[in-house]
Design a protein around this motif. Sequence first.
Motif, PDB file in Angstrom:
ATOM      1  N   PRO A 131       0.816  -1.231   0.000  1.00 56.02           N
ATOM      2  CA  PRO A 131       0.000   0.000   0.000  1.00 56.02           C
ATOM      3  C   PRO A 131       0.839   1.266   0.000  1.00 56.02           C
ATOM      4  CG  PRO A 131      -0.156  -1.162   2.102  1.00 56.02           C
ATOM      5  CD  PRO A 131       0.546  -2.072   1.171  1.00 56.02           C
ATOM      6  N   GLN A 134       1.796   1.884  -3.641  1.00 57.40           N
ATOM      7  CA  GLN A 134       0.678   2.421  -4.423  1.00 57.40           C
ATOM      8  C   GLN A 134       0.472   3.904  -4.140  1.00 57.40           C
ATOM      9  OE1 GLN A 134       0.551  -0.271  -6.628  1.00 57.40           O
ATOM     10  NE2 GLN A 134      -1.552   0.426  -6.783  1.00 57.40           N
ATOM     11  N   TYR A 155      -6.166  -0.116  -6.692  1.00 62.06           N
ATOM     12  CA  TYR A 155      -6.371  -0.082  -5.238  1.00 62.06           C
ATOM     13  C   TYR A 155      -7.789  -0.529  -4.882  1.00 62.06           C
ATOM     14  CZ  TYR A 155      -4.616   0.952  -0.627  1.00 62.06           C
ATOM     15  OH  TYR A 155      -4.150   0.816   0.658  1.00 62.06           O
TER      16      TYR A 155
END
Length: 472
Positions: A131, A134, A155
């Motif tokens: 995460p 991203q 996502y």
Amino acid sequence: MKKLTLLILFLSLASVGFSQYTVSRYVNNFNGFQRTNENDPDSALFFLRNLATLEPNSTDELLHNSFAQRFLIFSETKLFASSEFLATLKSQHVTIDSARRKFKEMKQSAYKILAQIKNDPNAELKANAYPILQWVEAQDNLTNSTKLKAIGTEYIRYLNSTTDFYTQRKARYGLLIAKLLYNNNKLRPDADRIIELIYNNLQNHQITEDPTTVTRPAKEKRAWYRYMFAYCNFITSQNLKLTKNQKLERLKLAFSYSPDILDKTFSNAYFYDMIFLFGNEKYSFEEDYLAALGSDEEKFKTIMVMSMNDPSFKQKAKELYKGQANFDDYWLSEFNKKFASAPLFSLKQVDGNQYVLGNNKNQWTLIDFWGTWCSPCRKEHPDLQKLYLDTKDGKMKRLNIITIASEDQEHVVKKYMESLNYSFPVVMSDNQIEKKYNVSSWPSKFLVSPQGKYVVIPFNVDWQKYIEDYIN
């Protein structure tokens, strides 16, 4: 924030029951990464890989609460606009240009580490950092709508693949990505979808068990889920398409899920999310709801609720109070309705006298759990001694104090008290009283009303002011 990260680290290790050997390896590799990540990416990655082999999610605290800060866009700008930071540089004879170069080097090192993690053979490490990858990629492609669209779509897929938004702080980075998408009108539907997924997940995973009976990790999860859900309601309340009543309803939920007394004790659970999402400290959304209310009657009811968790609001409540009864009596009555009865106990003091909770009928009682082995306990004892003397000379005549020495030996406690000339009363724990009060960290403080109802004094607040505000 490194000190807070280290504190959280030790508390986390203790709560999951790591062996002493594993703790030692954890701390060595944790410190190794902190020591090298600014200028030696290869060594930093070596320590990080070692951490990842210890336990599932062993790199959580380090990656998400420390390392990820390197990619906060606003942090450097805010620092160099801070007079305090500039004064610190001057006192250390560091020029602004050299400080900026240092920040640039740290950022470059962080990017190198992240790039290597992206292709690392350790699946656990890659999954934990995903995460962050991203979010950073979204930040780096703000002007590339096509790329940003792809990141948002990916996502959404990522969030749909799991129900656990807590581990790896998936919700945090999703909200950060949604904020970046939201600024692009064409990508706003993707931003709304991410927020919707996170909102629903947080709402469905609130911990509803009796908070006094759950474990420390569960209390931390509870605090995190509540704060993040409050945040989601706060940001969605600002949608211009909402009616006034819809906006107020969202703000009311943000108010309701703002950290309560227990959450404040475990504020480490959401501290870094708060910093990432706001760029500063915003511990509550209560005043946002209060500002949106119309009538004084609505405001009074709201402030009364706020004053139970934070007694500094008592004065505001008193100013709006229009009842017939004395306000102090009314407030105390509401306090006793809200909180549970304190577990009773009778224990022998180290001076030989018997202490029985409840014998001080007209006073509030401060119960303080401590130990001679506890550094934070010892650090605050001068203030505790002064407060005790204030109760004896009439300055705090409505307060009674009893302290409980936990996991200690009576002769050690006596020697400690005598050596520092402390006179506040101490009873020795019977090793059961901590369970009754669900004590999981030291020092722990509880305030008992004259009617026997008790409240937890949060760990990270000005406890002396809290006590004075509750009592006065």
